[in-house]
Design a protein around this motif. Structure first.
Motif, mmCIF file in Angstrom:
data_model
loop_
_atom_site.group_PDB
_atom_site.id
_atom_site.type_symbol
_atom_site.label_atom_id
_atom_site.label_comp_id
_atom_site.label_asym_id
_atom_site.label_seq_id
_atom_site.Cartn_x
_atom_site.Cartn_y
_atom_site.Cartn_z
ATOM 1 N N LEU A 375 0.901 -1.171 0.040
ATOM 2 C CA LEU A 375 0.017 0.022 0.003
ATOM 3 C C LEU A 375 0.904 1.449 -0.003
ATOM 4 O O LEU A 375 0.400 2.242 -0.559
ATOM 5 N N ALA A 376 2.161 1.092 0.801
ATOM 6 C CA ALA A 376 2.864 2.318 0.741
ATOM 7 C C ALA A 376 3.384 2.692 -0.717
ATOM 8 O O ALA A 376 3.592 3.870 -1.138
ATOM 9 N N PHE A 377 3.703 1.656 -1.325
ATOM 10 C CA PHE A 377 4.309 1.865 -2.746
ATOM 11 C C PHE A 377 3.031 2.514 -3.591
ATOM 12 O O PHE A 377 3.132 3.393 -4.510
ATOM 13 N N LEU A 378 1.833 1.762 -3.422
ATOM 14 C CA LEU A 378 0.859 2.543 -4.215
ATOM 15 C C LEU A 378 0.451 3.809 -3.736
ATOM 16 O O LEU A 378 0.035 4.631 -4.772
ATOM 17 N N TRP A 379 0.815 4.258 -2.822
ATOM 18 C CA TRP A 379 0.707 5.640 -2.016
ATOM 19 C C TRP A 379 1.402 6.620 -2.988
ATOM 20 O O TRP A 379 1.214 7.872 -3.045
ATOM 21 N N VAL A 380 2.451 6.082 -3.493
ATOM 22 C CA VAL A 380 3.637 7.108 -4.184
ATOM 23 C C VAL A 380 2.722 7.299 -5.468
ATOM 24 O O VAL A 380 2.721 8.610 -5.775
ATOM 25 N N VAL A 381 1.974 6.538 -6.033
ATOM 26 C CA VAL A 381 1.233 6.839 -7.196
ATOM 27 C C VAL A 381 0.154 7.600 -6.974
ATOM 28 O O VAL A 381 -0.077 8.695 -7.702
ATOM 29 N N LEU A 382 -0.473 7.425 -5.900
ATOM 30 C CA LEU A 382 -1.710 8.283 -5.451
ATOM 31 C C LEU A 382 -1.071 9.703 -5.079
ATOM 32 O O LEU A 382 -1.847 10.652 -5.593
ATOM 33 N N SER A 383 -0.106 9.810 -4.427
ATOM 34 C CA SER A 383 0.311 11.116 -4.164
ATOM 35 C C SER A 383 0.564 12.056 -5.353
ATOM 36 O O SER A 383 0.439 13.386 -5.408
ATOM 37 N N LYS A 384 1.101 11.281 -6.536
ATOM 38 C CA LYS A 384 1.338 12.164 -7.862
ATOM 39 C C LYS A 384 -0.031 12.455 -8.505
ATOM 40 O O LYS A 384 -0.350 13.290 -9.143
ATOM 41 N N THR A 385 -0.846 11.172 -8.617
ATOM 42 C CA THR A 385 -2.176 11.290 -9.329
ATOM 43 C C THR A 385 -3.108 12.068 -8.742
ATOM 44 O O THR A 385 -3.738 12.872 -9.527
ATOM 45 N N VAL A 386 -3.482 12.162 -7.422
ATOM 46 C CA VAL A 386 -4.574 12.728 -7.047
ATOM 47 C C VAL A 386 -4.177 14.111 -6.732
ATOM 48 O O VAL A 386 -5.099 15.077 -6.882
ATOM 49 N N VAL A 387 -3.206 14.270 -5.949
ATOM 50 C CA VAL A 387 -2.987 15.966 -5.576
ATOM 51 C C VAL A 387 -2.900 16.604 -6.999
ATOM 52 O O VAL A 387 -2.971 17.935 -7.197
ATOM 53 N N GLY A 388 -2.157 15.878 -7.974
ATOM 54 C CA GLY A 388 -2.229 16.630 -9.208
ATOM 55 C C GLY A 388 -1.012 17.767 -9.561
ATOM 56 O O GLY A 388 -1.248 18.746 -10.260
ATOM 57 N N THR A 389 -0.190 17.682 -8.800
ATOM 58 C CA THR A 389 1.010 18.666 -8.830
ATOM 59 C C THR A 389 2.364 18.148 -9.534
ATOM 60 O O THR A 389 2.252 16.988 -9.655
ATOM 61 N N ASP A 390 2.991 18.958 -10.113
ATOM 62 C CA ASP A 390 4.287 18.336 -10.762
ATOM 63 C C ASP A 390 5.207 17.738 -9.777
ATOM 64 O O ASP A 390 5.812 16.891 -10.294
ATOM 65 N N LYS A 391 5.134 17.927 -8.382
ATOM 66 C CA LYS A 391 6.234 17.332 -7.622
ATOM 67 C C LYS A 391 5.186 16.805 -6.532
ATOM 68 O O LYS A 391 4.245 17.229 -6.170
ATOM 69 N N HIS A 392 5.869 15.698 -5.682
ATOM 70 C CA HIS A 392 4.914 15.171 -4.469
ATOM 71 C C HIS A 392 5.081 16.464 -3.413
ATOM 72 O O HIS A 392 6.160 17.175 -3.104
ATOM 73 N N LEU A 393 4.021 16.530 -2.586
ATOM 74 C CA LEU A 393 3.980 17.205 -1.657
ATOM 75 C C LEU A 393 4.650 16.703 -0.414
ATOM 76 O O LEU A 393 4.486 15.353 -0.099
ATOM 77 N N PRO A 394 5.328 17.742 0.575
ATOM 78 C CA PRO A 394 5.922 16.728 1.471
ATOM 79 C C PRO A 394 5.182 15.863 2.400
ATOM 80 O O PRO A 394 5.705 14.844 2.893
ATOM 81 N N LEU A 395 3.852 16.330 2.864
ATOM 82 C CA LEU A 395 3.192 15.707 3.596
ATOM 83 C C LEU A 395 2.591 14.118 3.044
ATOM 84 O O LEU A 395 2.498 13.220 3.570
ATOM 85 N N MET A 396 2.449 14.380 1.669
ATOM 86 C CA MET A 396 1.969 13.249 0.946
ATOM 87 C C MET A 396 3.008 12.056 1.009
ATOM 88 O O MET A 396 3.103 10.762 1.097
ATOM 89 N N LEU A 397 4.379 12.344 0.627
ATOM 90 C CA LEU A 397 5.421 11.754 0.790
ATOM 91 C C LEU A 397 5.700 11.222 2.241
ATOM 92 O O LEU A 397 6.155 9.838 2.273
ATOM 93 N N ALA A 398 5.591 11.978 3.366
ATOM 94 C CA ALA A 398 5.805 11.563 4.553
ATOM 95 C C ALA A 398 4.978 10.380 4.972
ATOM 96 O O ALA A 398 5.279 9.447 5.748
ATOM 97 N N MET A 399 3.825 10.343 4.260
ATOM 98 C CA MET A 399 2.852 9.154 4.583
ATOM 99 C C MET A 399 3.368 7.947 4.064
ATOM 100 O O MET A 399 2.852 6.990 4.714
ATOM 101 N N VAL A 400 3.932 8.037 3.132
ATOM 102 C CA VAL A 400 4.601 6.736 2.379
ATOM 103 C C VAL A 400 5.487 6.004 3.582
ATOM 104 O O VAL A 400 5.541 4.700 3.863
ATOM 105 N N PHE A 401 6.403 6.886 4.490
ATOM 106 C CA PHE A 401 7.325 6.137 5.343
ATOM 107 C C PHE A 401 6.280 5.721 6.565
ATOM 108 O O PHE A 401 6.738 4.791 7.044
#
Length: 491
Positions: A375-401
């Protein structure tokens, strides 16, 4: 009657625990500080441009090197445990392991290019293999078998591990990224030096725990066995060094070799155990039941230990690091796992206590560990797809960990316990080595997998690996009842 490894007299000088626990608490805290501090910036140093102070190694090779480094550490842990049990005792193994670790970090702190990096990593692998398995054994040696403080003592000890892991990227990572890579590696060396000083000063508090080998080699065989072992080790290093210097085996070749070794060793281990005529039918069934759990552990670590390579790369190359005008060092994300453990471990422990006999079985906890790491790996995909930004948001990437940590808390604590419960009695002394080969195998194979990763294809990479892992979790769940039957009553 108390075990001969237990400290001479009961002690209550450290939060109601033996004074020796404070010695080991801070030794491991500083050792983990040095380890996680170095690991937080290793990949960045390897692939950063030469103009930026790095080595300019191709990114995929650099990420693979970080992976096989982790695999090598776990494989040498088997040898370090054997040396302590048969030759030098755990106390000496911890001390000399710390010395070699410090020398390894000093090599990395020197601007000697690939040469000092390879030498430094080799020393770190050897030193950690000596220290890591034996310092944990010393903690157990401080208590008698019937001492009710034992579990709480290990909980305090593991808190030291995570304090070191939390602080290391904040200090060494900041120095490495903001001042210079070698300053970060130097901070790791200083951390290990502090750990050695306090270990030397507090060693008397350990009493007789690990002072001598628990199963020493017979004097008439000691010279011959050690001579052969040292000869094989020297031959291996010389051959490997010769191939490297001649250009026949570069960094990629070393990565491939270690990956193959990490995959072959467990196969040999299981083949020897299953073919033994000294094990009973019940023990053979339990060993067969352990194989899918072993493979699940290897798969878990294949994903979990991508924190210092692929996830570190995303943090540095594809995350919006400016927060309220402050540029967050990318290495700081490596602290999140330790922080999450400190917060979540007591919560999960309380949950298991409340559930009692209704808590999930061992195979089901393994299923949970695989599910969350996938699920953590899928969250990386979600972080980019749902937020729709050019880069990951820090909080979204932090959730992966954080999600990775949930998986760790489900699988990792029961992994060693399952190894000790399911291994045949004649192989009881080798169960620690058997368990360590699972994360070694995972990281060794992961070093090959990360070659297919890049920032540009990250969603495909993390999506496929995440879905495949959750699929394996579902498969393990389907067979969990069959596995449990072959465990013959082991919970």
């Amino acid at each position: 009657m108390s075990s001969p490894t237990v400290a001479d007299a009961p002690q209550k000088g450290f939060f109601g625990h033996p004074r020796g626990l404070s010695t080991l608490f801070f030794t491991e805290m500083w050792e983990r500080f040095s380890y996680y501090g170095m690991r937080a910036i290793l990949a960045y140093y390897l692939y950063s441009a030469i103009a930026d102070g790095g080595l300019g190694i191709p990114e995929s090779t650099a990420l693979s090197v970080v992976g096989v480094y982790g695999a090598s550490v776990y494989m040498t842990g088997v040898v370090g445990g054997w040396l302590a049990d048969r030759v030098m005792g755990a106390q000496s193994a911890v001390f000399w392991g710390g010395v070699v670790i410090m020398l390894g970090h000093i090599c990395l702190a020197l601007p000697g290019g690939v040469t000092t990096v390879v030498l430094g990593l080799v020393l770190l692998v050897i030193g950690t293999g000596l220290l890591k398995p034996n310092v944990s054994g010393l903690v157990g040696g401080l208590y008698s078998d019937d001492d009710t403080r034992r579990d709480a003592g290990f909980s305090i000890y593991y808190m030291g591990i995570n304090i070191g892991g939390l602080l290391a990227p904040l200090v060494a990572g900041t120095l490495g990224e903001r001042v210079g890579w070698h300053w970060g590696f130097g901070a790791a060396a200083v951390g290990m030096a502090i750990g050695l000083v306090q270990y030397s000063l507090g060693r008397k508090n350990l009493g007789t725990a690990g002072l001598k080998p628990v199963n020493p080699l017979p004097p008439e065989h000691k010279g011959r066995v050690l001579g052969r072992a040292i000869g094989i080790a020297v031959l291996f290093v010389v051959v490997l060094g010769g191939l490297s210097v001649s250009g026949m085996v570069g960094l990629d070749g070393l990565v491939n070799l270690i990956s193959v070794i990490s995959a072959v060793l467990p196969v040999v281990y299981f083949a020897v155990m299953l073919s033994s005529k000294q094990i009973t039918k019940v023990e053979r069934d339990r060993l067969i039941a352990y194989i899918p759990l072993f493979l699940a552990t290897a798969l878990f670590f294949l994903l979990f230990e991508q924190q210092p390579n692929t996830l570190a790369n995303i943090a540095e190359a594809d995350t919006e690091l400016e927060v309220f005008g402050f540029m967050v060092p990318a290495s700081w994300f490596q602290s999140i796992n330790s922080a999450a453990i400190i917060i979540l471990a007591p919560v999960l422990a309380a949950l298991w206590m409340k559930l009692g006999n209704r808590q999930p079985s061992t195979p089901q906890k393994f299923v949970g560990g695989l599910f969350f790491v996938g699920l953590a790996f899928l969250w990386v995909v979600l972080s980019k797809t749902v937020v729709g930004t050019d880069k990951h948001l820090p909080l979204m990437l932090a959730m992966v960990f954080v999600i990775l940590t949930l998986g760790e808390l489900l699988l990792s604590p029961v992994g060693l316990s399952a190894s000790t419960k399911l291994a045949p009695k004649v192989f009881a002394s080798q169960t620690m080595g058997l368990y360590f080969l699972a994360p070694a195998m995972g990281q060794g194979l992961g070093a090959q997998l990360v070659k297919s990763y890049s920032v540009d294809n990250q969603q495909v990479y993390f999506g496929i690996v995440g879905l495949a892992t959750i699929g394996c979790a579902a498969l393990l769940l389907v067979f969990s009842k069959s596995i449990k039957r072959k465990m013959h009553g082991v919970l």
